[in-house]
Design an enzyme around this catalytic site. Structure first.
Site, PDB file in Angstrom:
ATOM      1  N   VAL A  61       0.807  -1.224   0.000  1.00 19.21           N
ATOM      2  CA  VAL A  61       0.000   0.000   0.000  1.00 19.21           C
ATOM      3  C   VAL A  61       0.836   1.268   0.000  1.00 19.21           C
ATOM      4  O   VAL A  61       0.293   2.367  -0.170  1.00 19.21           O
ATOM      5  CB  VAL A  61      -0.972   0.045   1.208  1.00 19.21           C
ATOM      6  CG1 VAL A  61      -2.000  -1.065   1.122  1.00 19.21           C
ATOM      7  CG2 VAL A  61      -0.205  -0.021   2.527  1.00 19.21           C
ATOM      8  N   TYR A  62       2.134   1.155   0.185  1.00 22.72           N
ATOM      9  CA  TYR A  62       2.970   2.348   0.174  1.00 22.72           C
ATOM     10  C   TYR A  62       3.054   2.883  -1.255  1.00 22.72           C
ATOM     11  O   TYR A  62       3.629   2.259  -2.142  1.00 22.72           O
ATOM     12  CB  TYR A  62       4.371   2.051   0.688  1.00 22.72           C
ATOM     13  CG  TYR A  62       4.474   1.670   2.149  1.00 22.72           C
ATOM     14  CD1 TYR A  62       3.376   1.720   2.999  1.00 22.72           C
ATOM     15  CD2 TYR A  62       5.690   1.258   2.690  1.00 22.72           C
ATOM     16  CE1 TYR A  62       3.482   1.366   4.327  1.00 22.72           C
ATOM     17  CE2 TYR A  62       5.811   0.911   4.028  1.00 22.72           C
ATOM     18  CZ  TYR A  62       4.697   0.957   4.843  1.00 22.72           C
ATOM     19  OH  TYR A  62       4.792   0.606   6.171  1.00 22.72           O
TER      20      TYR A  62
END
Length: 344
Positions: A61-62
């Protein structure tokens, strides 16, 4: 650099590891963290390796996967020198199969992470959130299959409650599955909740803490002081609502203590805050992030020296808060402390 066992596993990790959340810079949250592209990321990897930092942590998700892509490109040609840690479970889209830890989601997430990272194996794969909709036996069986297939080597979790972590550890023992070696947790001088339940559990069960946001979501950089406005370049203007909350007076009390010790030691406030964490029970490694090379160099200066016991005691006192129920009853009674001696 000091190297430590990750919990009771056979994996050795550096005391300081690199958090690659600043790589990629996509989206409102992560662009505020940092916007390092491949060239800058490669220089930061060079600097990290020069100082013995060999573990690099990221997540799907980064920056919508861009962090993994940039990290993989920056590590190209030296994969055998490093450890890679990544995470999955949080939503990556709006679809019904874009979140959680079902068997199909975990397999797809690992395959996608391997492609983005440009590698054939993840050294430490962590579940980024607890998913109550999936039986723990299914999760552990899937992770076991991925380990046996050589796609991941060690497993861990992140941001779990004590009962969630214990449930997974007990099921792993019952069914002969790989145990979680790591718990990636928020822990800092202005966020000591980890000590109340998760630290004793980690000590008892042999789970190593991988500490994220050791500077209290950017609050312990030395730029935030009592009676002064928030600096114009602080990422807190855009990200404070996403991070752990902290009362202003508590923050200022901790910063005042850090400021005094900084003058005594001729170290920076971030270096002191990081050094305090490095001697806490169960802490295997502390993740340091950096927007640029100068910030990384400063954070790397947290190792190679130690605070005195008296300085540690002052920081402990300045940062202590009353624990919530059920942790605070009887704590001040001598008899209870004999039965349950504090870890710190």
């Amino acid at each position: 650099m000091e190297y430590r066992q990750l919990g009771t596993s056979g994996l050795k990790v550096p005391a300081l590891s690199f958090g690659a959340g600043t790589f990629g810079g996509r989206g409102p949250l992560f662009s505020a963290w940092g916007t390092s592209g491949v060239d800058e990321a490669r220089r930061m990897v060079d600097l990290s390796l020069d100082h013995g930092v060999t573990l690099f942590d990221t997540a799907d998700v980064y920056s919508d996967g861009a962090s993994e892509e940039v990290l993989g490109a920056a590590l190209k040609g030296r994969r055998d020198q490093v450890l890679i840690s990544t995470k999955a479970a949080l939503p990556t889209g709006e679809g019904p199969y874009d979140a959680g830890v079902s068997r199909s989601r975990l397999i797809r997430s690992v395959e996608a992470a391997l492609r983005r990272l440009g590698t054939d194996c993840i050294d430490l794969f962590q579940l980024h959130a607890y998913d109550a909709s999936v039986p723990v036996e299914e999760v552990l069986a899937t992770l076991d299959d991925l380990v046996r297939a050589g796609k991941i080597r060690y497993t861990g979790v992140s941001n779990y409650a004590g009962w969630q972590l214990m449930k997974g550890l007990a099921a792993a023992e019952k069914h002969g599955r790989p145990r979680f070696a790591a718990h990636q947790v928020y822990y800092s001088l202005v966020g000591r909740d980890y000590e109340w339940e998760l630290m004793p559990l980690a000590k008892e069960e042999g789970v190593g803490a991988v500490v994220w946001s050791p500077l209290g979501w950017g609050r312990l950089t030395g730029k935030i002081r009592r009676g002064q406005p928030l600096p114009a370049n602080s990422r807190l203007h855009r990200t404070a609502q996403f991070g752990p909350p902290i009362e202003d007076e508590h923050l200022y009390r901790v910063v005042d203590a850090l400021d005094e010790i900084a003058k005594e030691t001729e170290r920076t406030i971030p270096q002191i805050a990081l050094n305090w964490l490095l001697r806490r029970p169960t802490v295997a490694t502390v993740l340091i992030g950096a927007r640029d090379e100068e910030q990384l160099k400063q954070n790397l200066g947290a190792v190679g020296w130690e605070l005195t016991p008296e300085q540690v005691a002052r920081l402990d006192a300045a940062s202590e808060v009353m624990a919530p129920y059920p942790y605070y009853p009887y704590r001040i009674q001598d008899g209870f402390r004999q039965l349950n001696p504090p870890l710190v």
